[in-house]
Design an enzyme around this catalytic site. Sequence first.
Site, mmCIF file in Angstrom:
data_model
loop_
_atom_site.group_PDB
_atom_site.id
_atom_site.type_symbol
_atom_site.label_atom_id
_atom_site.label_comp_id
_atom_site.label_asym_id
_atom_site.label_seq_id
_atom_site.Cartn_x
_atom_site.Cartn_y
_atom_site.Cartn_z
ATOM 1 N N HIS A 1 1.425 1.910 -3.298
ATOM 2 C CA HIS A 1 0.334 2.697 -3.885
ATOM 3 C C HIS A 1 0.755 4.138 -4.101
ATOM 4 C CE1 HIS A 1 -3.144 -0.210 -2.633
ATOM 5 N NE2 HIS A 1 -2.216 -0.781 -3.370
ATOM 6 N N ASP B 1 0.875 -1.174 0.000
ATOM 7 C CA ASP B 1 0.000 0.000 0.000
ATOM 8 C C ASP B 1 0.911 1.222 0.000
ATOM 9 O OD1 ASP B 1 -2.221 1.852 0.476
ATOM 10 O OD2 ASP B 1 -3.343 0.125 1.184
#
Length: 553
Positions: free
Chosen positions: A333, A299
């Site tokens: 991310h 992430d």
Amino acid sequence: MFNIKKCSIAALLITGSAFLASAQVKTKPYSWSNLPKAALPAFKKDTFNIIKYGAKPDGITLNTESINKTIDACSAKGGGVVLIPQGLWLTGPIKLKSNVNLHVSRAALVQFTADKSQYKLIEGNWEGHAAYRNESPISGTNLTNIAITGEGIIDGNGEIWRLIAKDRLTEQEWNRKVASGGVVSENGKTWYPSAAYYKAARTPKAGYIEPGSTPEAAMEFKDYYRPNMLVLANCKKVLLQGATFQNSAAWCLHTLMCEDLTFDGVRVRNPWNAANGDGVDVESCKNVLINNSTFDCGDDGICIKSGRDEEGRKRGKPTENMVVKNSIVYRAHGGFVIGSEMSGGARNLFVTDCTFIGTDIGLRFKTTRGRGGVVENIHIKNIAMRDIVTSAILFDMYYTGKSPTDEEMANDTNVPPVTEATPVFKDFWVSNVSCNGADRALMIRGLPEMAIKNINLENVSIKANKGIDIIEGKDITLKNFYVEAKASAPLINVINSNNVKFSNLRYGAGTEQVFGINGKKTSNIEVTASDLSKAKQKVAFKNGADQKAFIAK
């Protein structure tokens, strides 16, 4: 009788108050020549070896009690170094104590147990909300003078906790996961660790601590409450140095309301497909340094937070006075990220000399209606990027919300009122950024009721599939900006924005149309020292945009 002494003391007090007030006003604001600093902890040289307290490096013995006894003994004697030497050390949750430096030797592997019963149900925090959680593998609350050092490896055994989608695994990996137990969703697309987890995933606000909630009721979904690997709350003088933290169940390094916090040479390794596998989340912290660190995550890589919605605004603690430098983010991310839980605000952040390779987004600033909070005074320079999956630079106020089309944004007459729940992005200075490969070079997307303001980009060079979108922006400056895009016209799309200035704009060969000006609200789009003649078309106007809104000098 008139008392000279009393008069003199009173005068001195008044003069002193005036001096202090004057000094406060004249305090030099943070800048590149006056960066925030984080105070470092200091420790006694006394060393406490966990072996002497009964720990065994056989990978079989559960060493939770031995390791925590060593930490307790060290702290009780005024602090020092707790040594984890060479070996494979199986353990349950470790609790840090004040004045203790937990030193993990380079040849040491600390492996957290797969026995979930070893992790107590506690009251914690999840994505800015008070929530029940499983106890973190490493934690500390209200501590002073603490550290984790050494070059060893700390493994969170996260695969036993995480759900995972079938399309994120090879066929062999998927078959092995299903054979391990757990539950597959009805549509056959997702594996869950247990039936309780699957049920909780479909239950709104499962685990939130709200009026009427109880730990007893929360136990039904205990398997769902994935622990963050390391959680430090309300601690002062913290150092994380050299160690590798890997395979966390959720966020890896989570610091909450800490002060004087240093990450130096830290490495975070999470699988690319790890749900919520953030690298580091610095939440509502003050005086922070991240230096010489490397992140490879499932992430966001380096993420700044300060609470979510009303809870975050009520806490009212921004993340502030922070320096990030000489760090690398691989798969993640976002490389450097603010939000989306930024309701307490963020300010005085400085990012320099960082590299992002293969991240979904490079520089990522995200929020949405309902968050509130002010993000301001953000300084970023000397950023190198390659193979960014979506936007190289992104400012987005529609995170998790429905993204309107260009036409919808240009013609949007539904403008909600500005309230304390309206987020604010303003006062960003970004310079010396290079990116070779991205889907989009730059997007700035504000709200009709709250434009993104005072964004300054200078000396930027980006090669991407698509160019630039500026939507609901105000006082935006792009100076010495080169953008090369493969997609068709326009290269730069401006919607309902005003006072946007381009100076020495350059673009790749074969550009068909440079500017698209959209919306009745768009005004004062100014281009100077730029050659627009190389494109087939300089500018086109749509959705009621006035041709007077565009000025090329």
